[in-house]
Design a protein around this motif. Structure first.
Motif, PDB file in Angstrom:
ATOM      1  N   VAL A  36      31.326  46.900  45.206  1.00 46.33           N
ATOM      2  CA  VAL A  36      31.524  45.462  45.332  1.00 46.33           C
ATOM      3  C   VAL A  36      32.931  45.152  45.827  1.00 46.33           C
ATOM      4  CG1 VAL A  36      31.508  43.281  44.075  1.00 46.33           C
ATOM      5  CG2 VAL A  36      29.751  44.985  43.623  1.00 46.33           C
ATOM      6  N   SER A  37      33.916  45.916  45.380  1.00 45.55           N
ATOM      7  CA  SER A  37      35.302  45.681  45.815  1.00 45.55           C
ATOM      8  C   SER A  37      35.500  45.979  47.297  1.00 45.55           C
ATOM      9  CB  SER A  37      36.263  46.533  44.993  1.00 45.55           C
ATOM     10  OG  SER A  37      36.249  46.126  43.653  1.00 45.55           O
ATOM     11  N   GLU A  39      33.539  45.085  49.581  1.00 50.81           N
ATOM     12  CA  GLU A  39      33.147  43.853  50.266  1.00 50.81           C
ATOM     13  C   GLU A  39      33.984  42.653  49.829  1.00 50.81           C
ATOM     14  OE1 GLU A  39      30.835  43.553  52.698  1.00 50.81           O
ATOM     15  OE2 GLU A  39      30.610  45.738  52.628  1.00 50.81           O
ATOM     16  N   ASN A  40      34.550  42.724  48.641  1.00 49.82           N
ATOM     17  CA  ASN A  40      35.313  41.610  48.067  1.00 49.82           C
ATOM     18  C   ASN A  40      36.648  42.133  47.539  1.00 49.82           C
ATOM     19  OD1 ASN A  40      33.064  39.475  48.012  1.00 49.82           O
ATOM     20  ND2 ASN A  40      32.143  41.216  46.981  1.00 49.82           N
ATOM     21  N   LYS A  42      40.468  42.638  46.169  1.00 53.71           N
ATOM     22  CA  LYS A  42      41.277  41.876  45.222  1.00 53.71           C
ATOM     23  C   LYS A  42      42.287  41.028  45.979  1.00 53.71           C
ATOM     24  CE  LYS A  42      41.175  45.404  41.662  1.00 53.71           C
ATOM     25  NZ  LYS A  42      41.972  46.313  40.839  1.00 53.71           N
ATOM     26  N   GLU A  43      42.554  39.856  45.438  1.00 54.89           N
ATOM     27  CA  GLU A  43      43.610  38.999  45.980  1.00 54.89           C
ATOM     28  C   GLU A  43      44.784  39.059  45.016  1.00 54.89           C
ATOM     29  OE1 GLU A  43      41.971  35.088  46.373  1.00 54.89           O
ATOM     30  OE2 GLU A  43      40.578  35.689  47.921  1.00 54.89           O
ATOM     31  N   TYR A  59      42.358  36.905  42.630  1.00 55.65           N
ATOM     32  CA  TYR A  59      40.928  37.005  42.335  1.00 55.65           C
ATOM     33  C   TYR A  59      40.504  38.460  42.391  1.00 55.65           C
ATOM     34  CZ  TYR A  59      35.893  36.746  42.890  1.00 55.65           C
ATOM     35  OH  TYR A  59      34.554  36.927  42.736  1.00 55.65           O
ATOM     36  N   GLN A  60      39.692  38.846  41.439  1.00 53.33           N
ATOM     37  CA  GLN A  60      39.036  40.134  41.505  1.00 53.33           C
ATOM     38  C   GLN A  60      37.666  39.976  40.861  1.00 53.33           C
ATOM     39  OE1 GLN A  60      41.083  43.259  39.477  1.00 53.33           O
ATOM     40  NE2 GLN A  60      42.094  41.854  38.101  1.00 53.33           N
ATOM     41  N   LEU A  61      36.670  40.583  41.450  1.00 53.89           N
ATOM     42  CA  LEU A  61      35.299  40.361  41.043  1.00 53.89           C
ATOM     43  C   LEU A  61      35.002  40.653  39.576  1.00 53.89           C
ATOM     44  CD1 LEU A  61      32.674  39.307  42.208  1.00 53.89           C
ATOM     45  CD2 LEU A  61      31.980  41.655  42.507  1.00 53.89           C
ATOM     46  N   ASP A  64      35.007  37.647  37.603  1.00 50.91           N
ATOM     47  CA  ASP A  64      34.100  36.586  38.005  1.00 50.91           C
ATOM     48  C   ASP A  64      32.982  36.419  36.974  1.00 50.91           C
ATOM     49  OD1 ASP A  64      31.656  35.450  39.574  1.00 50.91           O
ATOM     50  OD2 ASP A  64      33.390  35.081  40.858  1.00 50.91           O
ATOM     51  N   TRP A  67      29.916  38.725  37.501  1.00 47.44           N
ATOM     52  CA  TRP A  67      30.066  40.179  37.458  1.00 47.44           C
ATOM     53  C   TRP A  67      29.098  40.848  36.478  1.00 47.44           C
ATOM     54  CZ3 TRP A  67      30.801  44.348  39.810  1.00 47.44           C
ATOM     55  CH2 TRP A  67      31.012  45.533  39.125  1.00 47.44           C
TER      56      TRP A  67
END
Length: 82
Positions: A36-37, A39-40, A42-43, A59-61, A64, A67
């Motif tokens: 998942v990381s 594709e998404n 961490k900010e 942000y990190q999934l 969320d 999750w």
């Protein structure tokens, strides 16, 4: 008397995470996060005000609200119950 012994153990490999784990549960969790990381990503947090305070936490999934649902689905796909 203590000596060094060579022992072989079963380990689980998470290819996307690129690591070995002693439990299937840990390998699945790491693999899910890595998949998942990818594709998404961490900010990073931003500290923009004059006092160095955090103005955006990033942000990190895994933080969320969705999750747990994603993680459970990946566990099911890997044959892990509960």
């Amino acid at each position: 008397r203590m000596g060094v012994e060579k022992r072989t153990r079963e380990v689980f490999y998470a290819p996307t995470a690129g690591r070995h784990f002693f439990t299937k549960k840990a390998a699945i969790r790491a693999e899910a996060i890595a998949m998942v990381s990818a594709e998404n990503p961490k900010e990073k947090a931003e500290h923009d005000d004059d006092f160095g305070r955090c103005t955006y936490p990033g942000y990190q999934l895994p933080d969320d609200e969705f999750w747990p649902l994603v993680h459970e689905k990946i566990r099911e796909l890997n044959g892990v119950k509960g």
